[in-house]
Every structure is written in C-alpha cells, then in structure tokens.
Enzyme design. Structure first.
Site, PDB file in Angstrom:
ATOM      1  N   TYR A  18     -70.816   5.751  44.587  1.00  0.00           N
ATOM      2  CA  TYR A  18     -71.447   6.909  45.223  1.00  0.00           C
ATOM      3  C   TYR A  18     -70.360   7.893  45.633  1.00  0.00           C
ATOM      4  O   TYR A  18     -69.377   7.500  46.257  1.00  0.00           O
ATOM      5  CB  TYR A  18     -72.232   6.449  46.454  1.00  0.00           C
ATOM      6  CG  TYR A  18     -72.915   7.571  47.212  1.00  0.00           C
ATOM      7  CD1 TYR A  18     -74.029   8.208  46.680  1.00  0.00           C
ATOM      8  CD2 TYR A  18     -72.450   7.982  48.459  1.00  0.00           C
ATOM      9  CE1 TYR A  18     -74.661   9.243  47.377  1.00  0.00           C
ATOM     10  CE2 TYR A  18     -73.078   9.005  49.162  1.00  0.00           C
ATOM     11  CZ  TYR A  18     -74.180   9.631  48.613  1.00  0.00           C
ATOM     12  OH  TYR A  18     -74.806  10.639  49.303  1.00  0.00           O
ATOM     13  N   ASP A  73     -61.864   8.212  45.139  1.00  0.00           N
ATOM     14  CA  ASP A  73     -62.732   8.642  46.232  1.00  0.00           C
ATOM     15  C   ASP A  73     -62.516   7.678  47.388  1.00  0.00           C
ATOM     16  O   ASP A  73     -63.092   6.594  47.436  1.00  0.00           O
ATOM     17  CB  ASP A  73     -64.185   8.670  45.777  1.00  0.00           C
ATOM     18  CG  ASP A  73     -65.116   9.159  46.883  1.00  0.00           C
ATOM     19  OD1 ASP A  73     -64.622   9.410  48.003  1.00  0.00           O
ATOM     20  OD2 ASP A  73     -66.326   9.276  46.621  1.00  0.00           O
ATOM     21  N   LYS A 125     -65.060  10.791  56.455  1.00  0.00           N
ATOM     22  CA  LYS A 125     -65.361   9.759  57.456  1.00  0.00           C
ATOM     23  C   LYS A 125     -64.264   9.570  58.511  1.00  0.00           C
ATOM     24  O   LYS A 125     -64.180  10.379  59.418  1.00  0.00           O
ATOM     25  CB  LYS A 125     -65.762   8.473  56.736  1.00  0.00           C
ATOM     26  CG  LYS A 125     -67.060   8.735  55.934  1.00  0.00           C
ATOM     27  CD  LYS A 125     -67.766   7.569  55.328  1.00  0.00           C
ATOM     28  CE  LYS A 125     -69.088   8.091  54.735  1.00  0.00           C
ATOM     29  NZ  LYS A 125     -69.432   7.607  53.430  1.00  0.00           N
TER      30      LYS A 125
HETATM   31  C1  LIG Z   1     -70.006   8.683  52.374  1.00  0.00           C
HETATM   32  C2  LIG Z   1     -69.362   8.868  51.057  1.00  0.00           C
HETATM   33  C3  LIG Z   1     -69.333  10.114  50.411  1.00  0.00           C
HETATM   34  C4  LIG Z   1     -70.085  11.298  50.933  1.00  0.00           C
HETATM   35  O1  LIG Z   1     -69.624  11.732  52.153  1.00  0.00           O
HETATM   36  P1  LIG Z   1     -70.604  12.631  53.076  1.00  0.00           P
HETATM   37  O2  LIG Z   1     -69.741  13.027  54.216  1.00  0.00           O
HETATM   38  O3  LIG Z   1     -71.751  11.742  53.430  1.00  0.00           O
HETATM   39  O4  LIG Z   1     -71.033  13.778  52.233  1.00  0.00           O
HETATM   40  C5  LIG Z   1     -68.596  10.242  49.257  1.00  0.00           C
HETATM   41  N1  LIG Z   1     -67.945   9.191  48.738  1.00  0.00           N
HETATM   42  C6  LIG Z   1     -67.958   7.971  49.305  1.00  0.00           C
HETATM   43  C7  LIG Z   1     -67.190   6.856  48.694  1.00  0.00           C
HETATM   44  C8  LIG Z   1     -68.698   7.763  50.472  1.00  0.00           C
HETATM   45  O5  LIG Z   1     -68.768   6.546  51.019  1.00  0.00           O
END
Ligand SMILES: *Cc1c(COP(=O)(O)O)cnc(C)c1O
Length: 422
Positions: free
Chosen positions: A141, A236, A264
C-alpha cells in the site's frame, strides 16, 4: 458513558460516509468506538473503556499518546502562530535530521501525507528517467492516489477494491504489478515494462497486509533489477522510517534506495509526508526544476515542531529499542498462547498475528489466513482491554511507553482470548 459511541456513530453516519473518514475505522464491529483521550499507551473511549493501544494512530505514535516533549514543543510553536507561508528554522532543523539519517548528502521535500509523498516520488522518478511505467507489488500500500491503487493492501485490500472505481484504466495500465518476495515475478514485470520502467516502488517490510518481512535476497534483488533496467528504486518507508532504525529499512537491511518516502513517525502524530533522494534527483523538483510539487501546508510549523521533538526524543531515550523489546515479548507470548493456531510475524516494533498454521511469507498467505477468526480476536482483545487493529491487513505497533505493566495486561488478555478462540 455507556452507549455514547453508538449514539455518536448513528449521528455521524448521517454526515460522514459510513460514519468515518478513513475506511479501516469502520471495520470495528458492531460500530466504531469514539475516542476522547489518549494517554501514554492507552486510549479512553467515549464509553470510558481504557484500552491498551496497539494501533497508535496506524503508526505515527512511536512515543505513545500525548508525549510531554512533543506537546511542549507544539504548544510553544502555537504561541507564536502556526502558519506563515514562509520557510522556518524548525523546518530546516527537521530537514537536517531526516537527510542526515536517511539520505546523507541529499535533500528532502516535506508534504502533508504519505499519499502525497509516494505521488511526488513517482512523478519525480518519471521526470528524472523520462519514462512512464512503474512497478509495484501485490499487497503493498502506498496511499490513496491513482498511480498506486492497483492490487493495494490495507483498507484497499480489506474492501476488495484492488482497482478503485474512478481510476482510469489508462492510468492503471502504467503500473505493472509483481509478487512480493518473488524476484522472478519482479524480473518478468520489469521485462514487460522494458525501457519504459521509471521506478520500482516497494514497502521494504509490508505493513499493510499484516506484517510480511522481505526474504533475505528480495530487496537486494530489486536493487539489482532497478540497476539493470536503468530504473529508480523507491523504498516506501512511511511506516519503517525511524521505526526499524534511525536510517530506516535501508540501514536495517543494508540496501540503498534511490528515493525514500517517509511519513507517520517523522510528523510526531501530525499530518506529514516526505520525499528524500540524492540532490541530482531532488533538484528536479519545483522551484529548481520542472517536476511540480507545492502545498499550502507543506512543512507547516506545528508538524515540523512535533516531528523534530519526536526525533530528538528518540535520539535521547532509546525509544526504538524499548518499542522493539515490548513487541518481541508480546509476539513471543502470543505465539505460545495460541500454540500453533496462529502464526506471528514481527520486525522490530511492528508485528501481526495470522490465524493459520503456515508461516506467512506472502500477501497470498495473509489472505488465506482465517480473517473471521482475526475479527473475533480483535473483539475479544477489546473486551479484555486491548485495542488491536480491527483488520487483519494492518500492523500492530508498540511504542516506547509500552512498559512491563502494559505488557502484563496484554498477556493476560492474550491468554483469555486464546482460550476462548480455540
Ligand atoms: C500509511 C501509508 C501510506 C499513506 O500515508 P498517508 O499519510 O495515510 O497518506 C503510504 N505508504 C505506506 C507504506 C503507508 O503505511
């Protein structure tokens, strides 16, 4: 007050889609509980339940709720105003930290979410290479934008919308999908995209399918494929950044990416995303270069203050190893309590249980586990005072304040849940 969440949820359903603003929140049965307070490792619901929190805002709260140092810095910032539309000192300080740990010699761009970070990273990779296609992995994701909503994990997976309605097929056609932990599949996908492959984007540890660690050779193999095709490798690290280690997954697994996306933890619980890469790539971004990115709230001082206070606290207190130690104890206890009925994956302070007797090494294994049993597990844990994610396809997180007392409460809950789930 008992019944308060129900009342609020019913009213919210009239004004908010499904009573929520992000889909996973609706997975709590029979209706989402509303929270009024977070204190250290606990949340307090509107019904006055006090729950040990393993969701932690879905990842950002590595120091737990309402950390004093973060709170103080945010209040100090707010006393001086909270948005200027100009650069600030605190933004420079956070940039120095992020770059020095994650991309020494490089640069960073702060945005407002992980979604914006991966969107910008992919645009940058396309701008840098002059190519159009990207490779992603089934179950990974990367946020909620069009480029990556193809066979995605997290809520996109839970709700069975691998390709969201509204994503033009022409856009999805630019994304080739490979299987995680399967280098042959990645090689085939790279071949299919050929000399139009701009980038390979991957969660170095999948945190959006439960937790799925990479095989020893997988990340190294992706580095090699990216080099062979002249494509960029994007890690990511929105979850793994400043969680697996100060240098994130790159440092932890010893594999260098060309572009790293963050989010995050680096915002200390306030909205954030970041893109970091070597300067040769970053300087293509506006205002230096032709790849556009902008944002009213980019690097807003409140988020920058919370992020800087968080990273400084991690540096000063060994927060990462404390969080990892708690996760290790709980994961080991859970494995033993379920005695073969559940398989537990953990990487440092991220972990998840799967109700299957096999080990879970791929998103397909995760999908094949007993998700109904997981949902019951969530309900039982809540009954015994512990909030674990309502969806199988999320990670559990620990923080630096998940101390012995909290661990004991959790183990007690696990023991009872295990005996009732048999
Ligand atoms: C949470 C997440 C996202 C998206 O981040 P948001 O701040 O919710 O848009 C992208 N990549 C990974 C791996 C994530 O866990």
């Amino acid at each position: 007050m008992l019944g308060m969440s129900k009342e609020l949820y019913e009213e919210a359903s009239k004004f908010l889609v499904g009573g929520v603003d992000s889909p996973v929140r609706a997975a709590v049965r029979p209706y989402p509980f509303f929270v009024k307070e977070g204190v250290g490792p606990y949340i307090i619901t509107e019904d006055n339940e006090k729950l040990v929190d393993y969701v932690l805002g879905y990842g950002p709260l590595i120091l737990g709720h309402a950390n004093e140092a973060v709170k103080r810095r945010v209040i100090e910032q707010i006393e001086r105003g909270w948005l200027y539309g100009t650069p600030t000192r605190v933004e420079l300080e956070l940039a120095k930290k992020v770059v020095s740990y994650v991309m020494p010699g490089g640069k960073v761009r702060f945005v407002n979410s992980g979604t914006e970070a991966t969107m910008t990273a992919i645009r940058l990779a396309r701008g840098f290479t002059g190519r159009n296609k990207i490779m992603k992995f089934d179950g990974c994701y990367h946020g909620a934008h069009d480029y990556v909503l193809v066979q995605a994990g997290s809520a996109a997976s839970e709700y069975g919308v691998p390709n969201s309605r509204g994503v033009p097929p022409q856009v999805a056609a630019l994304t080739v999908v490979a299987k995680y932990n399967d280098l042959e599949s990645a090689d085939r996908a790279a071949k299919a995209a050929g000399d139009d492959l701009a980038a390979i984007i991957v969660e170095p540890v999948i945190g959006n399918m439960g937790v799925i660690p990479p095989d020893r050779e997988f990340l190294r193999g992706l580095r090699e494929i990216a080099d062979r095709y002249g494509s960029l490798l994007i890690f990511d690290e929105v979850i793994t950044g400043f969680r697996l280690s100060m240098g994130g997954a790159q440092q932890y697994f010893g594999v260098k990416a060309d572009i790293v996306t963050l989010g995050k933890i680096i915002g200390g619980g306030f909205p954030i995303g970041a893109v970091t890469a070597r300067s040769e790539i970053m300087d293509l971004l506006s205002p230096r270069g032709p790849v556009f990115n902008a944002g009213t709230f980019n690097a807003n001082p409140v988020t920058m203050s919370a992020g800087l206070a968080t990273i400084e606290t991690i540096e000063a207190t060994d927060a990462l190893s404390k969080a990892s130690k708690a996760a290790k104890e709980i994961a080991e206890y859970a494995e033993a309590a379920f005695n073969g009925a559940a398989s537990v994956n953990r990487v440092e302070s991220m972990f998840q249980l799967f109700f299957t007797q096999r080990s879970v090494v791929s998103p397909d294994d995760a999908r094949a586990s007993d998700r109904e049993k997981y949902a019951k597990f969530h309900e039982l844990m809540r009954k015994y005072g512990v909030f674990v994610p309502p969806s199988q396809f999320e990670s559990q997180f620990t923080s630096a304040v998940h101390d012995d007392e909290v661990i004991l409460t959790t183990e007690e809950a696990l023991r009872k849940a295990a005996s009732e789930l048999k």
